[in-house]
Design a protein around this motif. Structure first.
Motif, PDB file in Angstrom:
ATOM      1  N   ILE A 247     -12.218  -0.772  -7.708  1.00 12.47           N
ATOM      2  CA  ILE A 247     -11.426  -0.818  -6.479  1.00 12.47           C
ATOM      3  C   ILE A 247     -10.030  -1.324  -6.827  1.00 12.47           C
ATOM      4  CG2 ILE A 247     -11.232  -1.804  -4.168  1.00 12.47           C
ATOM      5  CD1 ILE A 247     -14.249  -2.148  -4.157  1.00 12.47           C
ATOM      6  N   ASN A 248      -9.024  -0.621  -6.360  1.00 11.27           N
ATOM      7  CA  ASN A 248      -7.642  -0.986  -6.670  1.00 11.27           C
ATOM      8  C   ASN A 248      -6.812  -1.029  -5.388  1.00 11.27           C
ATOM      9  OD1 ASN A 248      -5.393  -1.246  -8.843  1.00 11.27           O
ATOM     10  ND2 ASN A 248      -4.639   0.359  -7.484  1.00 11.27           N
ATOM     11  N   GLN A 249      -6.005  -2.085  -5.259  1.00 11.45           N
ATOM     12  CA  GLN A 249      -5.058  -2.201  -4.136  1.00 11.45           C
ATOM     13  C   GLN A 249      -3.664  -2.436  -4.704  1.00 11.45           C
ATOM     14  OE1 GLN A 249      -7.421  -5.055  -4.135  1.00 11.45           O
ATOM     15  NE2 GLN A 249      -9.076  -3.823  -3.297  1.00 11.45           N
ATOM     16  N   GLU A 250      -2.681  -1.783  -4.123  1.00  6.44           N
ATOM     17  CA  GLU A 250      -1.295  -1.957  -4.547  1.00  6.44           C
ATOM     18  C   GLU A 250      -0.411  -2.106  -3.316  1.00  6.44           C
ATOM     19  OE1 GLU A 250       2.156   0.182  -7.330  1.00  6.44           O
ATOM     20  OE2 GLU A 250       0.319   1.263  -6.809  1.00  6.44           O
ATOM     21  N   LEU A 251       0.415  -3.143  -3.332  1.00  7.84           N
ATOM     22  CA  LEU A 251       1.331  -3.418  -2.233  1.00  7.84           C
ATOM     23  C   LEU A 251       2.746  -3.435  -2.788  1.00  7.84           C
ATOM     24  CD1 LEU A 251       1.844  -4.261   0.735  1.00  7.84           C
ATOM     25  CD2 LEU A 251       1.566  -6.639  -0.011  1.00  7.84           C
ATOM     26  N   ALA A 252       3.595  -2.556  -2.280  1.00  5.33           N
ATOM     27  CA  ALA A 252       4.972  -2.440  -2.761  1.00  5.33           C
ATOM     28  C   ALA A 252       5.943  -2.746  -1.631  1.00  5.33           C
ATOM     29  CB  ALA A 252       5.229  -1.031  -3.298  1.00  5.33           C
ATOM     30  N   GLY A 253       7.067  -3.348  -1.994  1.00  7.19           N
ATOM     31  CA  GLY A 253       8.131  -3.584  -1.027  1.00  7.19           C
ATOM     32  C   GLY A 253       8.350  -5.039  -0.670  1.00  7.19           C
ATOM     33  N   TYR A 254       7.329  -5.868  -0.789  1.00 13.01           N
ATOM     34  CA  TYR A 254       7.461  -7.261  -0.379  1.00 13.01           C
ATOM     35  C   TYR A 254       8.097  -8.136  -1.462  1.00 13.01           C
ATOM     36  CZ  TYR A 254       4.980  -6.706   4.007  1.00 13.01           C
ATOM     37  OH  TYR A 254       4.628  -6.335   5.285  1.00 13.01           O
ATOM     38  N   THR A 255       8.203  -7.617  -2.660  1.00  9.36           N
ATOM     39  CA  THR A 255       8.856  -8.364  -3.739  1.00  9.36           C
ATOM     40  C   THR A 255      10.144  -7.678  -4.186  1.00  9.36           C
ATOM     41  OG1 THR A 255       7.419  -7.194  -5.331  1.00  9.36           O
ATOM     42  CG2 THR A 255       6.714  -9.377  -4.594  1.00  9.36           C
ATOM     43  N   GLY A 256      10.694  -6.838  -3.319  1.00 10.74           N
ATOM     44  CA  GLY A 256      11.936  -6.156  -3.630  1.00 10.74           C
ATOM     45  C   GLY A 256      11.733  -4.660  -3.787  1.00 10.74           C
ATOM     46  N   GLY A 257      12.824  -3.962  -4.098  1.00 18.15           N
ATOM     47  CA  GLY A 257      12.748  -2.524  -4.288  1.00 18.15           C
ATOM     48  C   GLY A 257      12.896  -1.759  -2.991  1.00 18.15           C
ATOM     49  N   ASP A 258      13.029  -0.443  -3.112  1.00 19.05           N
ATOM     50  CA  ASP A 258      13.188   0.401  -1.931  1.00 19.05           C
ATOM     51  C   ASP A 258      11.955   1.253  -1.646  1.00 19.05           C
ATOM     52  OD1 ASP A 258      13.391   2.158  -4.036  1.00 19.05           O
ATOM     53  OD2 ASP A 258      15.543   2.474  -3.814  1.00 19.05           O
ATOM     54  N   ALA A 259      10.842   0.996  -2.339  1.00 14.19           N
ATOM     55  CA  ALA A 259       9.570   1.653  -2.035  1.00 14.19           C
ATOM     56  C   ALA A 259       8.670   0.644  -1.336  1.00 14.19           C
ATOM     57  CB  ALA A 259       8.906   2.154  -3.315  1.00 14.19           C
ATOM     58  N   SER A 260       8.155   1.022  -0.172  1.00 20.28           N
ATOM     59  CA  SER A 260       7.304   0.127   0.621  1.00 20.28           C
ATOM     60  C   SER A 260       6.055   0.879   1.047  1.00 20.28           C
ATOM     61  CB  SER A 260       8.062  -0.383   1.858  1.00 20.28           C
ATOM     62  OG  SER A 260       9.199  -1.124   1.478  1.00 20.28           O
ATOM     63  N   PHE A 261       4.912   0.442   0.550  1.00 17.06           N
ATOM     64  CA  PHE A 261       3.665   1.113   0.903  1.00 17.06           C
ATOM     65  C   PHE A 261       2.491   0.211   0.561  1.00 17.06           C
ATOM     66  CE2 PHE A 261       4.660   2.462  -3.445  1.00 17.06           C
ATOM     67  CZ  PHE A 261       3.486   2.151  -4.116  1.00 17.06           C
ATOM     68  N   LEU A 262       1.337   0.587   1.095  1.00 13.80           N
ATOM     69  CA  LEU A 262       0.051  -0.022   0.758  1.00 13.80           C
ATOM     70  C   LEU A 262      -0.856   1.088   0.267  1.00 13.80           C
ATOM     71  CD1 LEU A 262      -1.962  -2.392   0.705  1.00 13.80           C
ATOM     72  CD2 LEU A 262      -2.555  -1.810   3.080  1.00 13.80           C
ATOM     73  N   LYS A 263      -1.398   0.909  -0.912  1.00 15.17           N
ATOM     74  CA  LYS A 263      -2.213   1.952  -1.539  1.00 15.17           C
ATOM     75  C   LYS A 263      -3.585   1.391  -1.875  1.00 15.17           C
ATOM     76  CE  LYS A 263      -1.545   5.582  -5.050  1.00 15.17           C
ATOM     77  NZ  LYS A 263      -0.648   6.018  -6.163  1.00 15.17           N
ATOM     78  N   GLU A 264      -4.620   2.080  -1.413  1.00 14.72           N
ATOM     79  CA  GLU A 264      -6.007   1.655  -1.654  1.00 14.72           C
ATOM     80  C   GLU A 264      -6.780   2.830  -2.238  1.00 14.72           C
ATOM     81  OE1 GLU A 264      -7.664  -1.233  -0.769  1.00 14.72           O
ATOM     82  OE2 GLU A 264      -6.141  -2.327   0.381  1.00 14.72           O
ATOM     83  N   ASP A 265      -7.461   2.615  -3.330  1.00 12.98           N
ATOM     84  CA  ASP A 265      -8.312   3.675  -3.871  1.00 12.98           C
ATOM     85  C   ASP A 265      -9.525   3.077  -4.576  1.00 12.98           C
ATOM     86  OD1 ASP A 265      -7.323   3.392  -6.828  1.00 12.98           O
ATOM     87  OD2 ASP A 265      -5.504   3.701  -5.659  1.00 12.98           O
ATOM     88  N   PHE A 266     -10.547   3.881  -4.747  1.00 18.41           N
ATOM     89  CA  PHE A 266     -11.790   3.413  -5.348  1.00 18.41           C
ATOM     90  C   PHE A 266     -12.395   4.517  -6.206  1.00 18.41           C
ATOM     91  CE2 PHE A 266     -13.286   5.644  -1.604  1.00 18.41           C
ATOM     92  CZ  PHE A 266     -14.465   6.246  -2.032  1.00 18.41           C
TER      93      PHE A 266
END
Length: 469
Positions: free
Chosen positions: A281-300
């Motif tokens: 199971i993998n979760q990735e959270l982008a955007g809250y630590t900077g950068g111009d990509a903001s998303f939540l990604k969940e896959d298994f």
């Protein structure tokens, strides 16, 4: 008592050809044989000293954690088992070329009558080692050149430089690895890298320059990895005929993301398992630590393997994932999921399922894929017990779907989209296992459920990789 060399965990021979005589020739009473067994296996002993000979730049205090268990041994057999385990721990550190174990009676003024000394004779790796090899990815091959500095500071640290040139990807990177003393599975790593990849199914070229830090640790029966990654991405068109949708994605972007991965893996092999299960199971959270990509990604990823009659294996697997943008940002073509090809839904061309524009596949924000496989020995078992065991006959049934999300419709509508217009295929073929490196498949595929815009591979399809549906 003499010297005992602990080379194996096999029980010490009490009689028979190992001593040059047969059991029938021995006339000693059973009582004496039992006494010998008692002396070797059940007599209480004390490990008084443990020596490590051959150390150069390695810090001796770091190795204390790996050999401490030897002092807890209560009898000779226990000493041999614990010494063997300590030897495995030392080799696992990746700083020794060879480790030998010698068990002897204690010597000196303070020596006890039942005291033992255990000596580990080690040979350290050179300060710098190089490597050249080939690597197989998901339907691509690479030539890899590596330069490694093991045991940089004397506590199993490792500095590695690696250059890879492949059919679709070229990369180079520098990494530093540091394990925790006494717990090798708990480790920290820092990576600097540059990767340039070509994705012909999307007419896209991508160059990533980034840095990442990882912390890996076991927890009960699971393994976890916490990761931060900052990457500067440069997207461009691979051909002049690239669609307008791909041209819109071209340019520079900065992604800063936090991710967590949990893995439970009981399989006997990662390439072609015959038993065991996998849950990832993998979760990735982008955007809250900077950068111009903001998303939540969940896959298994889920896989079960069960051995059946006639040395056959039944395998079932299920993949799935969802990509949710945060705020008003659109998802990037480099972050979306792709489906299809000889390593996922067979019978379709590489990543040629789902949304597309003018022949360029744009990926999707939600997907699922499942597979049912039956692996059997080759008919009539040619080469049994040797080279023939690397081959397996393969029968499969694959299915999956990929789509984008309409965020105003709600979760139930999204699930309905995934259940509609399912692509699926079936077929048979031959699988070749290349050790624990990769797996090759040559299948005859019959694609079904083909939708408008999908590219199919009806007939013979070849696949190479390390991760298959």
């Amino acid at each position: 008592m003499g010297t005992v060399y602990a080379r194996s965990l096999d029980p010490l021979p009490m009689q028979g050809p190992e001593f040059g005589v047969h059991a029938d020739d021995i006339e000693t009473p059973d009582v004496e044989q039992e006494t010998k067994q008692e002396v070797l296996e059940n007599k209480d002993v004390i490990v008084q000293r443990v020596h490590i000979d051959g150390l150069g730049r390695t810090k001796e205090d770091y190795l204390t954690y790996e050999i401490a268990d030897v002092f807890r041994a209560k009898n000779l057999i226990d000493v041999m088992k614990r010494a063997h385990k300590a030897r495995q721990n030392l080799l696992r550190l990746g700083i020794f070329r060879q480790v030998e174990v010698v068990i002897d009676t204690s010597q000196g003024i303070d020596a006890l009558s039942n005291g033992l000394d255990v000596t580990f004779e080690v040979t350290e790796l050179r300060r710098m080692t190089g490597s050249y090899n080939t690597m197989i990815g998901n339907n691509e091959g690479s030539m890899v050149l590596g330069l490694k500095l093991p045991n940089v500071f004397g506590r199993a640290e490792k500095l590695t430089f690696q250059f890879s040139y492949g059919t679709k990807e070229t990369s180079y990177g520098l990494s530093f690895f540091k394990p925790q003393p006494g717990n090798f599975e708990r480790n920290f790593a820092v990576n600097l890298y540059k990767v340039t990849g070509q994705f012909p199914w999307s007419s896209l070229r991508e160059t990533d320059r980034g840095v990442s830090t990882e912390f890996s640790f076991p927890l009960w029966k699971t393994n976890h990895t916490l990761k931060w990654e900052g990457v500067w991405r440069e997207l461009g068109c691979l051909a002049r005929t690239a669609s307008f949708a791909v041209r819109e994605e071209s340019g520079h972007s900065l992604k800063s993301s936090l991710s967590h991965t949990m893995v439970i893996d009981t399989r006997n092999s990662t390439i072609l398992p015959r038993r065991g299960a996998l849950l990832k199971i993998n979760q990735e959270l982008a955007g809250y630590t900077g950068g111009d990509a903001s998303f939540l990604k969940e896959d298994f990823e889920l896989q079960f393997n069960r051995r059946l009659f006639w040395d056959s294996v039944l395998s079932a697997s299920l993949w799935g994932g969802c990509l949710l943008p945060i705020g008003d940002n659109q998802t990037c073509i480099a972050d979306r999921y792709y489906l299809g090809g000889p390593t996922s839904v067979r019978g379709f061309s590489m990543y040629s399922i789902g949304p597309q524009c003018e022949g360029d596949y744009l990926g999707g924000e939600m997907y699922w894929a499942g597979g049912l496989h039956l692996f059997t020995p080759l008919p009539f078992r040619p080469g049994k017990g040797g080279f023939g065991d690397l081959f397996r006959t393969h029968f499969f049934l694959n299915a999956g779907n990929l789509c984008n999300l309409d965020y105003g419709e709600g979760p139930q509508a999204h699930l309905r989209k995934l259940a509609e217009c399912i692509r699926w295929s079936y077929g048979l073929g031959i699988v070749l296992r290349l050790g624990n490196i990769a797996r090759l498949e040559l299948n005859y595929c019959v694609p079904m459920g083909v939708q408008r815009g999908d590219r199919i591979c009806d007939g013979v399809q070849f696949g190479a990789g390390i991760r298959f549906l």
